[in-house]
Design an enzyme around this catalytic site. Structure first.
Site, PDB file in Angstrom:
ATOM      1  N   GLU A   1     -32.470 -27.779 -22.222  1.00  0.00           N
ATOM      2  CA  GLU A   1     -31.039 -27.882 -22.535  1.00  0.00           C
ATOM      3  C   GLU A   1     -30.295 -28.314 -21.276  1.00  0.00           C
ATOM      4  O   GLU A   1     -30.441 -27.690 -20.227  1.00  0.00           O
ATOM      5  CB  GLU A   1     -30.529 -26.529 -23.059  1.00  0.00           C
ATOM      6  CG  GLU A   1     -29.026 -26.384 -23.156  1.00  0.00           C
ATOM      7  CD  GLU A   1     -28.348 -27.454 -24.006  1.00  0.00           C
ATOM      8  OE1 GLU A   1     -28.788 -27.712 -25.134  1.00  0.00           O
ATOM      9  OE2 GLU A   1     -27.358 -28.049 -23.528  1.00  0.00           O
TER      10      GLU A   1
ATOM     11  N   ARG B   1     -19.699 -19.760 -34.351  1.00  0.00           N
ATOM     12  CA  ARG B   1     -20.868 -20.538 -33.920  1.00  0.00           C
ATOM     13  C   ARG B   1     -21.624 -19.821 -32.798  1.00  0.00           C
ATOM     14  O   ARG B   1     -22.856 -19.785 -32.777  1.00  0.00           O
ATOM     15  CB  ARG B   1     -20.371 -21.900 -33.418  1.00  0.00           C
ATOM     16  CG  ARG B   1     -21.429 -22.808 -32.846  1.00  0.00           C
ATOM     17  CD  ARG B   1     -20.752 -24.026 -32.241  1.00  0.00           C
ATOM     18  NE  ARG B   1     -20.063 -24.777 -33.277  1.00  0.00           N
ATOM     19  CZ  ARG B   1     -20.597 -25.783 -33.950  1.00  0.00           C
ATOM     20  NH1 ARG B   1     -21.815 -26.178 -33.666  1.00  0.00           N
ATOM     21  NH2 ARG B   1     -19.923 -26.404 -34.880  1.00  0.00           N
TER      22      ARG B   1
ATOM     23  N   TYR C   1     -10.320 -19.629 -42.615  1.00  0.00           N
ATOM     24  CA  TYR C   1     -10.972 -18.438 -43.152  1.00  0.00           C
ATOM     25  C   TYR C   1     -11.004 -17.369 -42.067  1.00  0.00           C
ATOM     26  O   TYR C   1     -11.001 -17.684 -40.881  1.00  0.00           O
ATOM     27  CB  TYR C   1     -12.408 -18.734 -43.642  1.00  0.00           C
ATOM     28  CG  TYR C   1     -13.231 -19.607 -42.722  1.00  0.00           C
ATOM     29  CD1 TYR C   1     -13.885 -19.081 -41.614  1.00  0.00           C
ATOM     30  CD2 TYR C   1     -13.351 -20.979 -42.972  1.00  0.00           C
ATOM     31  CE1 TYR C   1     -14.646 -19.897 -40.775  1.00  0.00           C
ATOM     32  CE2 TYR C   1     -14.107 -21.799 -42.134  1.00  0.00           C
ATOM     33  CZ  TYR C   1     -14.745 -21.251 -41.040  1.00  0.00           C
ATOM     34  OH  TYR C   1     -15.478 -22.056 -40.212  1.00  0.00           O
TER      35      TYR C   1
ATOM     36  N   ASP D   1     -28.227 -33.346 -35.665  1.00  0.00           N
ATOM     37  CA  ASP D   1     -27.249 -34.432 -35.484  1.00  0.00           C
ATOM     38  C   ASP D   1     -27.873 -35.671 -34.846  1.00  0.00           C
ATOM     39  O   ASP D   1     -27.380 -36.779 -35.032  1.00  0.00           O
ATOM     40  CB  ASP D   1     -26.086 -33.955 -34.603  1.00  0.00           C
ATOM     41  CG  ASP D   1     -24.989 -33.274 -35.420  1.00  0.00           C
ATOM     42  OD1 ASP D   1     -25.229 -32.995 -36.614  1.00  0.00           O
ATOM     43  OD2 ASP D   1     -23.899 -33.025 -34.865  1.00  0.00           O
TER      44      ASP D   1
HETATM   45  C1  LIG Z   1     -14.985 -30.072 -36.813  1.00  0.00           C
HETATM   46  C2  LIG Z   1     -16.379 -29.740 -37.206  1.00  0.00           C
HETATM   47  C3  LIG Z   1     -16.624 -28.701 -38.080  1.00  0.00           C
HETATM   48  C4  LIG Z   1     -17.952 -28.428 -38.481  1.00  0.00           C
HETATM   49  N1  LIG Z   1     -18.157 -27.414 -39.363  1.00  0.00           N
HETATM   50  C5  LIG Z   1     -19.405 -27.171 -39.810  1.00  0.00           C
HETATM   51  C6  LIG Z   1     -19.632 -26.141 -40.751  1.00  0.00           C
HETATM   52  O1  LIG Z   1     -18.704 -25.439 -41.175  1.00  0.00           O
HETATM   53  N2  LIG Z   1     -20.910 -25.939 -41.202  1.00  0.00           N
HETATM   54  C7  LIG Z   1     -21.964 -26.700 -40.752  1.00  0.00           C
HETATM   55  O2  LIG Z   1     -23.108 -26.491 -41.215  1.00  0.00           O
HETATM   56  N3  LIG Z   1     -21.764 -27.678 -39.839  1.00  0.00           N
HETATM   57  C8  LIG Z   1     -20.518 -27.931 -39.348  1.00  0.00           C
HETATM   58  N4  LIG Z   1     -20.319 -28.899 -38.414  1.00  0.00           N
HETATM   59  C9  LIG Z   1     -21.471 -29.683 -37.916  1.00  0.00           C
HETATM   60  C10 LIG Z   1     -22.275 -28.930 -36.871  1.00  0.00           C
HETATM   61  O3  LIG Z   1     -21.434 -28.472 -35.851  1.00  0.00           O
HETATM   62  C11 LIG Z   1     -23.335 -29.851 -36.271  1.00  0.00           C
HETATM   63  O4  LIG Z   1     -23.922 -30.640 -37.267  1.00  0.00           O
HETATM   64  C12 LIG Z   1     -24.447 -29.015 -35.619  1.00  0.00           C
HETATM   65  O5  LIG Z   1     -23.902 -28.189 -34.631  1.00  0.00           O
HETATM   66  C13 LIG Z   1     -25.515 -29.942 -35.039  1.00  0.00           C
HETATM   67  O6  LIG Z   1     -26.453 -29.183 -34.327  1.00  0.00           O
HETATM   68  P1  LIG Z   1     -27.532 -29.913 -33.407  1.00  0.00           P
HETATM   69  O7  LIG Z   1     -28.331 -28.807 -32.812  1.00  0.00           O
HETATM   70  O8  LIG Z   1     -28.228 -30.965 -34.167  1.00  0.00           O
HETATM   71  O9  LIG Z   1     -26.695 -30.680 -32.309  1.00  0.00           O
HETATM   72  P2  LIG Z   1     -25.734 -30.125 -31.163  1.00  0.00           P
HETATM   73  O10 LIG Z   1     -25.047 -28.877 -31.587  1.00  0.00           O
HETATM   74  O11 LIG Z   1     -24.898 -31.272 -30.726  1.00  0.00           O
HETATM   75  O12 LIG Z   1     -26.727 -29.704 -29.995  1.00  0.00           O
HETATM   76  C14 LIG Z   1     -27.331 -30.672 -29.177  1.00  0.00           C
HETATM   77  C15 LIG Z   1     -27.717 -29.981 -27.874  1.00  0.00           C
HETATM   78  O13 LIG Z   1     -28.458 -30.899 -27.078  1.00  0.00           O
HETATM   79  C16 LIG Z   1     -28.013 -30.817 -25.740  1.00  0.00           C
HETATM   80  N5  LIG Z   1     -28.331 -32.107 -25.134  1.00  0.00           N
HETATM   81  C17 LIG Z   1     -27.768 -33.314 -25.364  1.00  0.00           C
HETATM   82  N6  LIG Z   1     -28.358 -34.282 -24.628  1.00  0.00           N
HETATM   83  C18 LIG Z   1     -29.341 -33.660 -23.912  1.00  0.00           C
HETATM   84  C19 LIG Z   1     -30.313 -34.135 -22.987  1.00  0.00           C
HETATM   85  N7  LIG Z   1     -30.388 -35.421 -22.634  1.00  0.00           N
HETATM   86  N8  LIG Z   1     -31.171 -33.227 -22.437  1.00  0.00           N
HETATM   87  C20 LIG Z   1     -31.120 -31.906 -22.773  1.00  0.00           C
HETATM   88  N9  LIG Z   1     -30.189 -31.404 -23.644  1.00  0.00           N
HETATM   89  C21 LIG Z   1     -29.331 -32.292 -24.227  1.00  0.00           C
HETATM   90  C22 LIG Z   1     -26.527 -30.540 -25.857  1.00  0.00           C
HETATM   91  O14 LIG Z   1     -26.007 -29.959 -24.675  1.00  0.00           O
HETATM   92  C23 LIG Z   1     -26.507 -29.566 -27.042  1.00  0.00           C
HETATM   93  O15 LIG Z   1     -26.660 -28.229 -26.629  1.00  0.00           O
HETATM   94  C24 LIG Z   1     -19.023 -29.193 -37.989  1.00  0.00           C
HETATM   95  C25 LIG Z   1     -18.775 -30.224 -37.074  1.00  0.00           C
HETATM   96  C26 LIG Z   1     -17.473 -30.487 -36.696  1.00  0.00           C
HETATM   97  C27 LIG Z   1     -17.226 -31.609 -35.744  1.00  0.00           C
END
Ligand SMILES: Cc1cc2nc3c(=O)[nH]c(=O)nc-3n(C[C@H](O)[C@H](O)[C@H](O)COP(=O)(O)OP(=O)(O)OC[C@H]3O[C@@H](n4cnc5c(N)ncnc54)[C@H](O)[C@@H]3O)c2cc1C
Length: 408
Positions: free
Chosen positions: A34, A108, A222, A303
């Site tokens: 991370e 979160r 909420y 994502d």
């Molecule tokens: C306004 C908003 C509201 C939302 N509400 C909801 C909801 O109610 N319910 C729901 O299910 N989803 C919701 N989402 C979506 C959700 O937040 C994301 O889809 C989810 O957090 C994605 O998780 P992830 O682990 O794939 O990516 P991320 O949470 O983006 O995690 C990626 C991680 O990788 C790390 N990283 C990046 N590049 C590198 C690198 N090169 N080397 C090492 N580490 C790195 C980052 O620091 C981060 O910690 C919402 C999104 C938004 C914008």
């Protein structure tokens, strides 16, 4: 005896943490890298739909999550200009009955903490913070991963690499999967705030998820942390050029920037927005679903593979589903995995997930267009919503919430 496989996961967001737990339980050794020095209290509330809470229950985490989460009794949809109720969907026990798992809301950071503590309890997982993945090379029999810690480069060898590194995924870019479909600024910004219950209008304290629909904007709120706060998310169209901050959660926003959007809204919505002191801004990017999630021994998750607009509140839920599918793909090999089987397992993971997550990306995009309608279109939408029975509303959500892998 077969050697224990080693997986490296880039990114310890909700997707990366869930994937680490699933792979460790499938018998693998996992290193999570991370870039952030520590995983902090960033963000605000998220909704955990039944398709996500069901997976978390299978992982044995739901009891711990319930210490922090709340179960809204209903989803209430109102028209912003006059507070007219357009629809009300009872949730609570019905969610469990209909979709086999609860509909939850949680901070979160609380969800992330439960996942991190679970990782800490798994001896096969090593979480290394402050390490930024900068590149990788697929070599014969494995993947060499380069990461930067301060000014120092570290090399880590793994049997395979999972890119769970979010919207602007470096792993996706380096795989060449991101070239044709870079994230596109959607022209909409999400503003998020936590309002202390004592400062919020009483109508916002009801244990329900409220959705207000206005022209070119909507508002969701909420109660959070067992009623201590009200979580507020306002999404509005925005003519500013795209912003490009690395940590998108950290963009502070002035109340004066937000309140004009709600100037003509019903008093309950306006008062809640006015009660929020500290807003964070999140520019929303859209991206087409990747046609491929994997090349050789490198695959994407969360994502990084399928960022989506948040209109169905499904981004984290889909990342949690991905993690479960990844775990299943390796469990199916039952500790007897050979080099060629890694490709088979990652291929099975990709095949199980790509179509479903892609469908959620497209559905979220369409939902955004419906939420932000204006004029005659909005009037027609409101009539349809008012005529819809609760059962019809639930039918429309079944494909999303009634997720079991056997059905996909
Ligand atoms: C306004 C908003 C509201 C939302 N509400 C909801 C909801 O109610 N319910 C729901 O299910 N989803 C919701 N989402 C979506 C959700 O937040 C994301 O889809 C989810 O957090 C994605 O998780 P992830 O682990 O794939 O990516 P991320 O949470 O983006 O995690 C990626 C991680 O990788 C790390 N990283 C990046 N590049 C590198 C690198 N090169 N080397 C090492 N580490 C790195 C980052 O620091 C981060 O910690 C919402 C999104 C938004 C914008």
């Amino acid at each position: 005896m077969a050697k224990q496989l080693h997986a490296v996961i880039a990114g310890a967001g909700i997707g990366g943490l869930a994937a680490a737990i699933q792979l460790a339980r499938a018998g693998l050794r996992v290193t999570l890298l991370e870039r952030a020095p520590l995983i902090d209290d960033a963000g605000a509330g998220i909704q955990l739909a039944p398709n996500a809470s069901g997976v978390l229950r299978e992982m044995g985490l739901l009891d711990r999550i319930m210490k922090f989460a709340s179960t809204p009794e209903a989803l209430r949809i109102r028209r912003a200009r006059d507070d007219k109720e357009l629809a009300r969907l009872t949730l609570g026990p019905i969610s469990e009955f209909r979709w086999g798992a609860p509909s939850l809301v949680i901070h979160r950071a609380d969800l992330q903490r439960v996942l991190m503590e679970t990782c800490a309890g798994e001896r096969a997982i090593s979480l290394r913070t402050g390490l930024r993945v900068t590149g990788f090379a697929v070599a014969s029999g494995g993947v060499e991963i380069g990461a930067l810690q301060g000014a120092e480069i570290t090399r880590i060898d793994a049997d395979f690499l999972i890119g769970a590194d979010g919207l602007k995924s470096l792993v996706r870019e380096r795989l060449g999967l991101g070239m044709a479909d870079a994230p596109v600024w959607s022209g909409r910004t999400a503003y998020r705030a936590l309002v202390r219950a004592a400062d919020a209008p009483p109508s916002a304290l009801r244990l329900e998820t409220s959705l207000w629909l206005g022209a070119k904007a909507h508002l969701v709120h909420y109660p959070l942390r067992h009623g201590e706060f009200v979580n507020v998310v306002a999404i509005a169209e925005d003519r500013r050029p795209a912003e490009d901050a690395e940590d998108l959660w950290s963009i502070a926003s002035e109340p004066a920037e937000i309140s004009p959007v709600f100037a003509n809204w019903a008093p309950d919505a306006r008062d809640l927005v006015a009660a929020a002191r500290e807003w964070r801004r999140w520019p929303l990017f859209d991206r087409n679903p990747a046609a491929r999630w994997r090349i050789d021994r490198v695959a994407l998750l969360g994502d990084a593979a399928h960022p989506m607009l948040p209109f169905f509140a499904q981004g984290a839920a889909q990342a949690i589903e991905d993690a479960a599918a990844l775990g299943r793909a390796f469990t199916a090999q039952a500790g007897n995995i050979q080099a060629g089987d890694i490709n088979a397992a990652l291929g099975a993971y990709e095949a199980e997930r790509a179509r479903r997550a892609g469908a959620v990306v497209i559905a979220s995009r369409k939902q955004g267009a419906i939420y932000h309608m204006r004029g005659l279109l909005a009037a027609a939408r409101d009539i349809v919503m008012q005529r819809q029975s609760a059962n019809q509303m639930m039918n429309r959500l079944d494909w999303l919430y009634n997720f079991t892998p056997a059905k996909t």
